[in-house]
Design an enzyme around this catalytic site. Structure first.
Site, PDB file in Angstrom:
ATOM      1  N   TYR A 146      25.824  27.203  55.788  1.00 38.63           N
ATOM      2  CA  TYR A 146      24.910  26.208  56.339  1.00 38.63           C
ATOM      3  C   TYR A 146      23.629  26.084  55.527  1.00 38.63           C
ATOM      4  O   TYR A 146      22.989  25.041  55.531  1.00 38.63           O
ATOM      5  CB  TYR A 146      24.528  26.579  57.784  1.00 38.63           C
ATOM      6  CG  TYR A 146      25.531  26.151  58.820  1.00 38.63           C
ATOM      7  CD1 TYR A 146      26.813  26.662  58.809  1.00 38.63           C
ATOM      8  CD2 TYR A 146      25.178  25.245  59.816  1.00 38.63           C
ATOM      9  CE1 TYR A 146      27.730  26.283  59.774  1.00 38.63           C
ATOM     10  CE2 TYR A 146      26.087  24.865  60.783  1.00 38.63           C
ATOM     11  CZ  TYR A 146      27.363  25.385  60.755  1.00 38.63           C
ATOM     12  OH  TYR A 146      28.262  25.004  61.704  1.00 38.63           O
ATOM     13  N   LYS A 195      36.499  37.355  56.652  1.00 42.09           N
ATOM     14  CA  LYS A 195      37.663  36.966  55.835  1.00 42.09           C
ATOM     15  C   LYS A 195      37.642  37.851  54.593  1.00 42.09           C
ATOM     16  O   LYS A 195      37.573  37.377  53.454  1.00 42.09           O
ATOM     17  CB  LYS A 195      37.557  35.465  55.507  1.00 42.09           C
ATOM     18  CG  LYS A 195      38.798  34.864  54.846  1.00 42.09           C
ATOM     19  CD  LYS A 195      40.005  34.766  55.754  1.00 42.09           C
ATOM     20  CE  LYS A 195      41.222  34.286  54.978  1.00 42.09           C
ATOM     21  NZ  LYS A 195      42.472  34.386  55.772  1.00 42.09           N
ATOM     22  N   ASP A 227      41.183  34.188  60.836  1.00 42.67           N
ATOM     23  CA  ASP A 227      42.368  33.422  61.238  1.00 42.67           C
ATOM     24  C   ASP A 227      43.100  34.140  62.371  1.00 42.67           C
ATOM     25  O   ASP A 227      43.546  33.520  63.340  1.00 42.67           O
ATOM     26  CB  ASP A 227      43.301  33.133  60.040  1.00 42.67           C
ATOM     27  CG  ASP A 227      43.547  34.343  59.142  1.00 42.67           C
ATOM     28  OD1 ASP A 227      42.898  35.388  59.356  1.00 42.67           O
ATOM     29  OD2 ASP A 227      44.398  34.252  58.238  1.00 42.67           O
ATOM     30  N   ASP A 251      30.568  29.201  64.454  1.00 44.10           N
ATOM     31  CA  ASP A 251      30.556  27.814  64.926  1.00 44.10           C
ATOM     32  C   ASP A 251      31.940  27.441  65.446  1.00 44.10           C
ATOM     33  O   ASP A 251      32.090  26.919  66.558  1.00 44.10           O
ATOM     34  CB  ASP A 251      30.151  26.889  63.774  1.00 44.10           C
ATOM     35  CG  ASP A 251      30.184  25.427  64.180  1.00 44.10           C
ATOM     36  OD1 ASP A 251      29.683  25.111  65.279  1.00 44.10           O
ATOM     37  OD2 ASP A 251      30.727  24.604  63.419  1.00 44.10           O
ATOM     38  N   ASP A 255      33.457  27.257  69.678  1.00 41.62           N
ATOM     39  CA  ASP A 255      34.057  26.081  70.327  1.00 41.62           C
ATOM     40  C   ASP A 255      35.394  26.462  70.954  1.00 41.62           C
ATOM     41  O   ASP A 255      35.719  26.036  72.071  1.00 41.62           O
ATOM     42  CB  ASP A 255      34.291  24.947  69.316  1.00 41.62           C
ATOM     43  CG  ASP A 255      33.150  23.945  69.300  1.00 41.62           C
ATOM     44  OD1 ASP A 255      32.006  24.339  69.602  1.00 41.62           O
ATOM     45  OD2 ASP A 255      33.408  22.755  68.984  1.00 41.62           O
TER      46      ASP A 255
HETATM   47  C1  IPM Z   1      26.555  24.123  67.103  1.00 34.96           C
HETATM   48  C2  IPM Z   1      26.706  22.761  66.489  1.00 34.96           C
HETATM   49  C3  IPM Z   1      25.823  22.683  65.251  1.00 34.96           C
HETATM   50  C4  IPM Z   1      26.280  23.755  64.309  1.00 34.96           C
HETATM   51  C5  IPM Z   1      25.819  21.306  64.568  1.00 34.96           C
HETATM   52  C6  IPM Z   1      25.366  20.216  65.520  1.00 34.96           C
HETATM   53  C7  IPM Z   1      24.992  21.294  63.304  1.00 34.96           C
HETATM   54  O1  IPM Z   1      28.031  22.509  66.203  1.00 34.96           O
HETATM   55  O2  IPM Z   1      25.418  24.489  67.491  1.00 34.96           O
HETATM   56  O3  IPM Z   1      27.549  24.825  67.221  1.00 34.96           O
HETATM   57  O4  IPM Z   1      27.252  23.555  63.553  1.00 34.96           O
HETATM   58  O5  IPM Z   1      25.671  24.825  64.296  1.00 34.96           O
HETATM   59 MG    MG Z   2      29.387  23.970  66.908  1.00 33.97          MG
END
Ligand code: IPM
Ligand code: MG
Length: 361
Positions: A146, A195, A227, A251, A255
């Protein structure tokens, strides 16, 4: 006590869910005798519209000078050319990255917990869910891909894009310490995800995490390849206590972890620096498609405010009251649309906020 909070409603559903979190904080203030002083800060698309940039220096200063930051969500529909037909550093999400870096918020704590009331909404089979799961993802937030150098240019006539992934041992050590500290307050298990079969940065990660582990003899450390971790999360989520991982892996895995709780609308998060200062936000995004309809789930933001009470202000009893109120409302069968299931009663964003506030006594 008085606490100053920089409030960033942001874009999309941000203002609606922040409104409900403030409603809860007001109730906590009146029941427990605290005063929360809010300063509103623009970030993301709304800041682009007002100032031409996703985060101004003044906005960052306001956040720095407060006791903590409460954030809704930033970003919009990528079809919105006003926000997205510009250089990457001027897009709404760049404001989020800038504030994370500017406040040195290197530790992103994302809990993923299956409420028994919501097990119907969990997409996994019952035999996989077992007794449920309760994990925390400790994601490194100010390093890795990032924040590495990046560019796109023609090299020998071929369009080429480069992103770089860098970690130094200090960055790894400080996030590892946070993960082990939190594990000590939980089930004392850290799974460090990397990884290391491919990446140098992961091999250094592994070595440094092992060094840190020596100071925590009570904590069991396991290494897992990313993975494999993605697979284990949907095969045996109950095995995870604390997942420690770098920025990009965190990240993606967060999710995935949030989805198996049934709804991303339930998950809070905290981003902390070396001290007790933190920025608190739901793990979900700005959901522009449902913005302004009073149907978004405010619970992730309300739970983020509870994390703020606990981690930044040391108000454990108050945080317990908020989390308990959320559980009571869910067990009575109240649901926003995203977590609705048969036999439950559907309510709006503001009604959900009222119901939760009503349970804080
Ligand atoms: C998160 C989001 C952010 C990230 C985006 C919006 C830049 O996906 O906070 O997980 O990737 O960190
Ligand atoms: Mg995210």
């Amino acid at each position: 006590m008085n606490y100053s909070i920089a409030v960033i409603p942001g874009d999309g559903i941000g203002p609606e869910i922040i409104g409900e979190a403030k409603k809860i904080l007001e109730k906590v203030g009146s029941v427990f005798g605290h005063e929360f002083l809010y300063t509103e800060v623009l970030m993301g698309g709304v800041s682009i519209d007002a100032h031409g940039v996703p985060l101004t220096e003044e906005a960052l200063e306001t956040a720095k000078n407060s006791d903590s930051v409460l954030l809704g969500a930033v970003g919009g529909d990528v079809g919105n050319s006003r926000w997205y037909d510009v250089a990457p550093h001027l897009r709404p999400e760049a404001g989020l990255l800038a504030i994370r870096k500017g406040l040195n918020l290197f530790a992103n704590i994302r809990p993923a917990y299956l409420y028994k009331e919501l097990s119907e909404a969990c997409p996994l089979k019952k035999e996989i869910i077992g007794d449920g799961f309760d994990m925390v993802i400790m994601r490194e937030l100010t390093g890795g891909l990032y924040f590495g150098d990046r560019f796109t240019r023609e090299i020998d006539g071929v369009r080429t894009a480069v992103d770089t992934l860098t970690y130094n041992e200090n960055e790894i050590r400080r996030i590892a310490i946070k993960a082990f500290d939190i594990a000590m307050k939980r089930r004392k298990q850290v799974i460090s995800v990397d990884k290391a079969n491919v990446l140098d940065s992961s091999r250094l990660w592994r070595n440094v995490v092992e060094e840190v582990a020596k100071d925590y003899p009570e904590v069991t450390l396991t290494h897992m390849l990313v993975d494999n971790c993605a697979m284990q999360l949907v095969m045996n989520p109950g095995q995870f206590d604390v997942i420690l991982t770098e920025n990009m892996f965190g990240d993606i895995l967060s999710d995935e972890a949030s989805m198996i709780t049934g709804s991303i609308g339930m998950l809070s998060s905290a981003s902390m620096n070396e001290s007790k200062f933190g920025m608190y936000e739901p793990s979900h995004g700005s959901a522009p498609d449902i913005a302004g309809k009073n149907i978004a789930n405010p619970i992730a933001t309300i739970l983020s405010a509870a994390m703020m009470l606990r981690y930044s202000f040391d108000l454990d009893q108050e945080a317990d009251a908020v989390e308990g109120a959320v559980e009571k409302v869910l067990s009575e069968g109240w649901r926003t649309g995203d977590i609705m299931s048969k036999g439950c009663r559907q309510v709006s964003t503001t009604e959900m906020g009222d119901l939760i506030a009503g349970k804080i006594l």
